[in-house]
Design a protein around this motif. Structure first.
Motif, PDB file in Angstrom:
ATOM      1  N   GLU A   1      49.085  -9.099  55.254  1.00 38.89           N
ATOM      2  CA  GLU A   1      48.197  -7.950  55.056  1.00 38.89           C
ATOM      3  C   GLU A   1      47.419  -7.581  56.312  1.00 38.89           C
ATOM      4  O   GLU A   1      46.706  -6.574  56.332  1.00 38.89           O
ATOM      5  N   LEU A   2      47.551  -8.398  57.364  1.00 38.22           N
ATOM      6  CA  LEU A   2      46.894  -8.036  58.625  1.00 38.22           C
ATOM      7  C   LEU A   2      47.910  -7.822  59.748  1.00 38.22           C
ATOM      8  O   LEU A   2      47.580  -7.852  60.923  1.00 38.22           O
TER       9      LEU A   2
ATOM     10  N   ASP B   1      50.556  -5.507  61.791  1.00 39.38           N
ATOM     11  CA  ASP B   1      50.920  -4.127  62.125  1.00 39.38           C
ATOM     12  C   ASP B   1      50.081  -3.115  61.332  1.00 39.38           C
ATOM     13  O   ASP B   1      50.596  -2.112  60.841  1.00 39.38           O
ATOM     14  N   ILE B   2      48.817  -3.394  61.222  1.00 40.05           N
ATOM     15  CA  ILE B   2      47.936  -2.537  60.447  1.00 40.05           C
ATOM     16  C   ILE B   2      46.599  -2.372  61.194  1.00 40.05           C
ATOM     17  O   ILE B   2      45.570  -2.058  60.622  1.00 40.05           O
ATOM     18  N   GLY B   3      46.650  -2.590  62.501  1.00 43.17           N
ATOM     19  CA  GLY B   3      45.458  -2.365  63.313  1.00 43.17           C
ATOM     20  C   GLY B   3      44.516  -3.548  63.398  1.00 43.17           C
ATOM     21  O   GLY B   3      43.472  -3.463  64.033  1.00 43.17           O
ATOM     22  N   ALA B   4      44.863  -4.662  62.739  1.00 44.79           N
ATOM     23  CA  ALA B   4      43.988  -5.838  62.812  1.00 44.79           C
ATOM     24  C   ALA B   4      44.077  -6.461  64.207  1.00 44.79           C
ATOM     25  O   ALA B   4      45.116  -6.381  64.857  1.00 44.79           O
TER      26      ALA B   4
ATOM     27  N   ALA C   1      47.050  -9.237  66.381  1.00 44.79           N
ATOM     28  CA  ALA C   1      48.203  -9.355  65.494  1.00 44.79           C
ATOM     29  C   ALA C   1      49.367  -8.565  66.067  1.00 44.79           C
ATOM     30  O   ALA C   1      49.388  -7.344  65.979  1.00 44.79           O
TER      31      ALA C   1
ATOM     32  N   LEU D   1      50.891  -2.038  71.257  1.00 48.68           N
ATOM     33  CA  LEU D   1      49.846  -1.852  70.248  1.00 48.68           C
ATOM     34  C   LEU D   1      48.741  -0.920  70.719  1.00 48.68           C
ATOM     35  O   LEU D   1      48.054  -0.301  69.921  1.00 48.68           O
TER      36      LEU D   1
ATOM     37  N   THR E   1      41.151   0.801  66.174  1.00 49.32           N
ATOM     38  CA  THR E   1      40.373  -0.172  65.407  1.00 49.32           C
ATOM     39  C   THR E   1      39.080  -0.497  66.134  1.00 49.32           C
ATOM     40  O   THR E   1      39.108  -0.932  67.288  1.00 49.32           O
TER      41      THR E   1
ATOM     42  N   ALA F   1      47.335   2.761  61.321  1.00 52.71           N
ATOM     43  CA  ALA F   1      47.039   1.331  61.463  1.00 52.71           C
ATOM     44  C   ALA F   1      45.569   1.128  61.138  1.00 52.71           C
ATOM     45  O   ALA F   1      44.710   1.232  61.998  1.00 52.71           O
ATOM     46  N   ASP F   2      45.275   0.873  59.887  1.00 51.17           N
ATOM     47  CA  ASP F   2      43.893   0.805  59.409  1.00 51.17           C
ATOM     48  C   ASP F   2      43.739  -0.416  58.520  1.00 51.17           C
ATOM     49  O   ASP F   2      44.023  -0.371  57.323  1.00 51.17           O
ATOM     50  N   TYR F   3      43.278  -1.500  59.097  1.00 48.78           N
ATOM     51  CA  TYR F   3      43.245  -2.724  58.301  1.00 48.78           C
ATOM     52  C   TYR F   3      42.050  -2.802  57.353  1.00 48.78           C
ATOM     53  O   TYR F   3      41.874  -3.787  56.639  1.00 48.78           O
TER      54      TYR F   3
ATOM     55  N   TYR G   1      42.110  -0.524  55.081  1.00 46.45           N
ATOM     56  CA  TYR G   1      42.849   0.144  53.997  1.00 46.45           C
ATOM     57  C   TYR G   1      41.985   1.206  53.317  1.00 46.45           C
ATOM     58  O   TYR G   1      42.172   1.515  52.126  1.00 46.45           O
TER      59      TYR G   1
END
Lengths: 560, 560
Positions: A113-114, A116-119, A122, B98, B291, B318-320, B322
């Motif tokens: 869940e973290l 490739d989602i901007g965390a 990562a 990234l 981010t 890319a928004d962790y 959500y």
């Protein structure tokens, strides 16, 4: 988050690695790797057989692990945090993959869940190393349940087993972890269901052996022994060679030189006689070990139409001479022992002729009087203690050692000859120096600069590594190549002088330093406690000296 | 081998890159890359707009290129030889991927017949970078014929076009080459059939705009501006914010701080009020940029159920947190300009309340009297020249800057916030310092050590980079994390003191050095020509100072 599950699974992971023979762990600091690092440190504290090294620079850490693994012939485990830290391992992994060194890479990762989602920190770590590893798997250390526990116990053992299976190489375990990351240090390791591995050592059948015996009997057999770090077949190869009077052209990294049937100076000989003198030509070639350092030998091999036997399963027919005609894909020691037991003692002129050429060539070498890049090798050959370890940098040092090292004493010569990089050399040598004995590194100034961070491990762990730096202020090898003709851009693109003050480097890393200008000073520095020896050289002069030597050899050997 | 074909195709390759806007090339020395390096050097010599840098350490070279590309907003080309050299690029590539920085990686390779066959310096380079690059292609520069020539011309241009297409990122061209490698420097570059690219800038339709306008009108709109290196929308964002009285929570890397509608200290505020004071709660959130550095802000965002608009196409959702409920996947400047033109000037208490909190918080900060890791940031905020560039290392520095930097003067703040590594920081900052202006680097001792090789570029090209090193002898951030509880292994695994003598480091790289103990000394050193400033700190004291500050803020703001 249930930290009992995490704690127990981390214990299983480590127990699995240890059960399959892992003793060395090289850890780089980070947050995501916390549970593994902490439990590991706790277990290392309680177990005198386990050893933990900490290296801040992951690139250096991976080469350091490589150095331990390749010189001690053991699997070594690396551990790092997520993100670019894991990417830093790639150069050493590429080397391990090609030189067949068993490494297990534990990269900790963000959970799905973290990813490739901007965390932060990562990157995509699944299959990060692509084709440079033998296998890549993921383990979920925080998933509860007995099935996952059994999987972790099995897979951690399997990672080492696969790394150690011929052809050996690196295996990647990616470990996603959620916060909280702190394990419970009071939990005892659970019992491990261990996995026993009985490696198959294929023997030749009587029919296979009989055929091979027939094909080799009474022939002029020339053995070519390439680089080989394991010591499994050295003795039996020498025995076979002595029994059958088969000469061995032994790469410096074959670690066979210095015995009577071994020919060391074939590369110089091939410069004078690219097709070999008629009397030295063999009927059959028998190869063991990796790709020889001598490109001339490979080029000569590529021109041969005679039978070429390649013994060994580790290298999977990686033969860029394309000369191999027969593969004996079995354990070298086993096959060579079978041959020795079945072939008769026999005398042969063929060995004598090789020995004569070798002797004349050595006699024609100039006297070792002035210190230069060639006599340096000869002096090391004379001065380094018996049974010591010499790590050799790629580029010029390995070529000069291959040409000028006779192997007067049994020593272990080591080099990164998988991908032949000049990166990571200091760190790999530092890894080597964790084992008992006396250790030396021969390196040029560019390779030293590239991996100067490796010196931190030498200092931090007080490793007994003596470093001899050939300082010709740049890339010496290019002066020998066609690039040297491109004078307008040569220094910018190829010479690349860095003007590095080596005395300052030694000071920074608190290593005792001496610059030597003569062979006598070199001998003295080697005998004393100097840890960092600088040998000044000049790239242009070095080329001239090499050329003069060749002219001298030519007039001595070709004209008769 | 026909060196006319090779020469012409290398010219086409370079012409293609240049035609699409490449001006900077960063080359590492090697043999396989010879034809490209030589023709490149020749063309750079003849063209005043092209610039060539040579960096011996490929890892450093890739970060150096990243630094140029991300600060100058231009595509940069890297060139290296085969083998582990190419593997060394991976960490910087992961970061570029990234953080959406356009790099074109030219890795030269052995030809097919020397791949995975035991030949030296040949690793599997096809897809070497896996998912860390946008695209990976191969070019055969020695294949004759007009079709291949057209392909080379087209594909080299395409590599830059793809690297520059939103979302921007790294593109890999692998270039197998056979010997002989010397090109003909007398051959003139052939004509290039060039490729013109008209980038689409999606505008909102009248209907889309009208809906958006309706949804935002009269609402308490809170803008969250994350890190953003391009300067395309800063002005219009500020205009919109001022026109509508919408406060902007601006990440330090948004480079907006120091203007009246911008709130800088929201991270500190969120520590006191994790749900924000009621009067500060928005109706709608409008996000731009990447981010945020502040994890607290993301955590707060994750808890919101209100509409969250994300504007921009670069970051692909890319928004962790959500939390995003609506994406406006178009060019930010275009959308913001449309909004500004269509929304009325309006006053609002909402902005005023944010400003009041900000003012009270700033007034409650302790006086800047003693030099520590926090006041250092405040002093830099006061002392660094307007319009200068400040590169900030990851880990503690970027967090402290985000908390304590008010942005008194317009400056460019830069950091590697794609993968947030502490590797390659010095090299990236050195790359930044190739552009005009005054350049600073704020870094801790561990990150400095990790990439000390980057200092070679600073020295070699006499780059105007002033380096401020916070030396707390180890990894300061871990003292703030739960790991600090694991006292038995803390220094070994997390603190990791390297005992690096920074004065020696400065000496080695011939940088003028000063250790400063007070704010006055710091001001003086910044004003003088000192290039390497050491600020001693203590990891434990630093935590206590941070905690004391929070207690002070709490009693000043929470109790009223």
């Amino acid at each position: 988050m249930d930290n009992q599950t995490l704690t127990l699974n981390v214990h299983r992971l480590i127990s699995g690695l240890v059960a399959q023979g892992v003793r060395y762990f090289v850890v780089s600091p980070g947050s995501r790797s916390t549970p593994i690092a902490l439990i590991l440190a706790e277990r290392v504290k309680k177990s005198p057989t386990l050893q933990l090294y900490v290296d801040v620079d992951e690139r250096s850490a991976a080469f350091f692990a490589l150095g331990i693994a390749k010189t001690q012939q053991v699997p070594v485990v690396l551990l790092c945090t997520s993100g670019t830290a894991a990417a830093e391992y790639l150069p050493a992994i590429a080397e391990a993959n090609l030189s067949h060194v068993p490494l297990v890479l534990l990269t900790t990762d963000r959970p799905l869940e973290l990813t490739d989602i901007g965390a932060p920190q990562a990157i995509e770590q699944t299959d990060l190393y692509g084709k440079q590893v033998k296998k890549a798997w993921r383990l979920a250390l925080q998933t509860p349940g007995s099935t996952n526990a059994a999987f972790v116990s099995f897979q951690s053992q399997r990672s080492v087993v696969v790394a150690l299976t011929t052809p050996q190489g690196p295996v990647h375990l990616n470990l996603p972890l959620r916060k909280p990351l702190l394990p419970d240090l009071n939990v005892a390791p659970p019992q491990l269901k261990s996995l026993r591995v009985a490696p198959a050592k294929k023997e030749l059948t009587t029919a296979e052996l009989s055929r091979l015996k027939q094909e080799l009997s009474g022939k002029r057999v020339l053995i070519i022994a390439g680089p080989e770090e394991t010591q499994t077949y050295r003795t039996v190869l020498l025995t076979l060679s002595q029994q059958c009077h088969w000469p061995i052209l032994a790469d410096n990294l074959a670690n066979l030189r210095g015995t009577n049937t071994v020919i060391a100076h074939y590369d110089l000989l091939l410069r004078l006689f690219p097709n070999l003198p008629t009397t030295l030509q063999p009927d059959v070639i028998l190869r063991v070990g990796g790709t020889p350092v001598s490109a001339r030998l490979v080029q000569w091999l590529a021109k041969q139409t005679l039978p070429v036997y390649l013994i060994g399963a580790q290298r999977q027919l990686a033969d860029y001479s394309y000369a191999t005609t027969e593969v004996v894909a079995a354990d070298e020691a086993t096959v060579l022992t079978q041959l020795t037991a079945n072939l008769p003692q026999q005398a042969s002129d063929y060995l004598v002729r090789w020995q004569q050429y070798e002797r004349r060539l050595v006699a024609s070498l100039p006297p070792v009087v002035e210190l230069n890049e060639m006599t340096l090798i000869q002096q090391l050959d004379r001065s380094l203690p018996a049974n010591s370890h010499l790590f050799i940098s790629n580029s010029m040092p390995i070529r000069d050692v291959d040409d000028f090292y006779s192997g007067r004493q049994m020593r272990e010569l080591v080099c990164n000859r998988g991908a032949n990089g000049i990166d990571g050399v200091v760190s790999t040598a530092a890894g080597m120096a964790t084992s008992p004995g006396q250790h030396y590194l021969l390196i040029g100034d560019l390779a030293l600069f590239h991996d100067m961070n490796g010196l931190m491990m030498v200092r931090r762990y007080q490793l007994p590594l003596k470093i001899i730096v050939i300082n010709n202020n740049g890339g010496g090898i290019f002066s020998f190549l066609p690039q040297a003709q491109a004078k307008a851009h040569f220094e910018l693109l190829f010479g690349t002088p860095q003007n590095l003050d080596l005395k300052q480097v030694a000071t920074l890393y608190q290593l005792s330093y001496q610059r030597v200008k003569t062979l006598a000073e070199l001998r003295q520095a080697l005998a004393n406690q100097v840890q960092f020896i600088e040998v000044l050289s000049n790239r242009r002069t070095n080329v001239e000296q090499h050329q003069a030597l060749l002219r001298r050899l030519r007039s001595a050997l070709q004209d008769d």
